[in-house]
Design a protein around this motif. Structure first.
Motif, PDB file in Angstrom:
ATOM      1  N   HIS A 263       4.494   6.187   2.914  1.00 43.39           N
ATOM      2  CA  HIS A 263       4.411   7.641   3.054  1.00 43.39           C
ATOM      3  C   HIS A 263       5.466   8.158   4.056  1.00 43.39           C
ATOM      4  CE1 HIS A 263       2.571  11.549   2.871  1.00 43.39           C
ATOM      5  NE2 HIS A 263       2.569  11.597   4.188  1.00 43.39           N
TER       6      HIS A 263
ATOM      7  N   ARG B 138       0.840  -1.197   0.000  1.00 40.25           N
ATOM      8  CA  ARG B 138       0.000   0.000   0.000  1.00 40.25           C
ATOM      9  C   ARG B 138       0.874   1.244   0.000  1.00 40.25           C
ATOM     10  NH1 ARG B 138      -5.130  -0.952   2.449  1.00 40.25           N
ATOM     11  NH2 ARG B 138      -5.319   1.312   2.351  1.00 40.25           N
ATOM     12  N   GLN B 139       0.581   2.156  -0.899  1.00 45.41           N
ATOM     13  CA  GLN B 139       1.396   3.367  -1.002  1.00 45.41           C
ATOM     14  C   GLN B 139       1.433   4.119   0.336  1.00 45.41           C
ATOM     15  OE1 GLN B 139       0.237   6.169  -4.013  1.00 45.41           O
ATOM     16  NE2 GLN B 139       2.258   7.123  -4.041  1.00 45.41           N
ATOM     17  N   GLU B 140       0.317   4.107   1.065  1.00 49.89           N
ATOM     18  CA  GLU B 140       0.286   4.817   2.363  1.00 49.89           C
ATOM     19  C   GLU B 140       1.347   4.267   3.303  1.00 49.89           C
ATOM     20  OE1 GLU B 140      -2.370   3.363   0.667  1.00 49.89           O
ATOM     21  OE2 GLU B 140      -3.993   3.456   2.130  1.00 49.89           O
ATOM     22  N   ALA B 141       1.673   2.981   3.163  1.00 49.29           N
ATOM     23  CA  ALA B 141       2.646   2.354   4.069  1.00 49.29           C
ATOM     24  C   ALA B 141       4.057   2.897   3.821  1.00 49.29           C
ATOM     25  CB  ALA B 141       2.623   0.840   3.893  1.00 49.29           C
TER      26      ALA B 141
ATOM     27  N   TRP C 180       4.200  -2.851  -6.465  1.00 47.80           N
ATOM     28  CA  TRP C 180       5.010  -1.784  -5.868  1.00 47.80           C
ATOM     29  C   TRP C 180       6.412  -2.291  -5.553  1.00 47.80           C
ATOM     30  CZ3 TRP C 180       4.090   3.236  -5.676  1.00 47.80           C
ATOM     31  CH2 TRP C 180       2.776   3.669  -5.848  1.00 47.80           C
TER      32      TRP C 180
END
Ligand code: SAH
Length: 236
Positions: free
Chosen positions: A48, A43-46, A117
């Motif tokens: 950030h 997850r991209q949020e992970a 990712w």
């Protein structure tokens, strides 16, 4: 107690076998790799905030050094000390009660490719396919301790003052390989002058031949005294 760990990612590395891999992270120039993140951790949020850190800790499993508990040995032979045994907890050997490794690598950001990712890293000492269990930022204020003592491994191993050259054939092959892997010459030069031979080989007066798999090539070289001749790069 026993614990269950999740494999959050997999390392993609130029090193396809253990022989020849640098003995620590950050020693050899030109080795770039990726960490592929797996579901549900991709997850991209992970990620950030990670872009602000130049270096990362990669916590991983030495998946090719797993031994059953009965075979556990309290001492190991670190390559830096030749055949002299040390307590396993005084070394960074892959053969330990839990096969957990930690490497500081350089952070070059992330990318998404075909729906997956990837973190882009360099300076790695990791085998291709290494399972990653955690990623943490390197904190210079706390992780870099200029007064710390390094026991039997106080200083980085010196590159051996070796003279490296490429045979006519290897020159041709390496320039073709550079089209796909622009770091190839830097990587081979830095790797081989860091003396990837087992410590028991010592100084070599007779000609000796070695080979290792790098990306999708078999690299072969010859050592005599302090001269290294890269003989060929054969596609695997
Ligand atoms: N920086 C790490 C690793 C040091 S040992 C730490 O301190 O924990 C480095 C050696 O581990 C390399 O020379 C390579 O031979 C070996 N290695 C790397 N990835 C491995 C893997 N997935 N399984 C087994 N051995 C591995």
């Amino acid at each position: 107690m026993t614990f269950k760990l999740h494999q959050i990612g997999t390392v993609h590395s130029p090193f396809k076998e253990k022989f020849g891999i640098p003995r620590q992270a950050g020693l050899v120039r030109g080795c770039e790799g990726l960490i592929e993140l797996h579901k549900p951790w991709d997850r991209q949020e992970a990620l950030h905030g990670l872009e602000g850190f130049s270096h990362l800790w990669v916590i991983f499993i030495f998946h090719q050094a797993i031994k059953p508990v009965e075979k556990w040995r309290p001492t190991v032979r670190p390559p830096r000390l030749g055949c002299k045994r040390q307590g396993v907890f005084a070394t960074r050997s892959p053969y330990r009660p839990n096969p957990i490794g930690m490497s500081v690598v350089e952070n070059h950001g992330w990318k998404k490719h075909s729906g997956k990712w990837y973190l882009i890293i360099s300076g790695l000492d990791l085998l291709d396919g290494t399972p990653v269990v955690d990623i943490k930022p390197y904190l210079p204020y706390s992780d870099s301790l200029p007064n710390a003592k390094g026991g039997f491994a106080h200083q980085a191993p010196k590159s051996m003052n070796m003279k490296l050259s490429f045979s006519k054939q290897a020159k041709k092959e390496v320039s073709q390989a550079q089209a796909k892997y622009p770091q190839m010459v830097t990587l081979i030069t830095s790797l081989l002058t860091h003396n990837p031979r087992p410590a028991y080989f010592g100084h070599i007066e007779q000609r000796q031949n070695f080979g290792m798999k790098l990306y999708d090539f078999n690299v072969q070289w010859e050592v005599k005294g302090n001269a290294i001749l890269v003989q060929s790069l054969t596609p695997l």
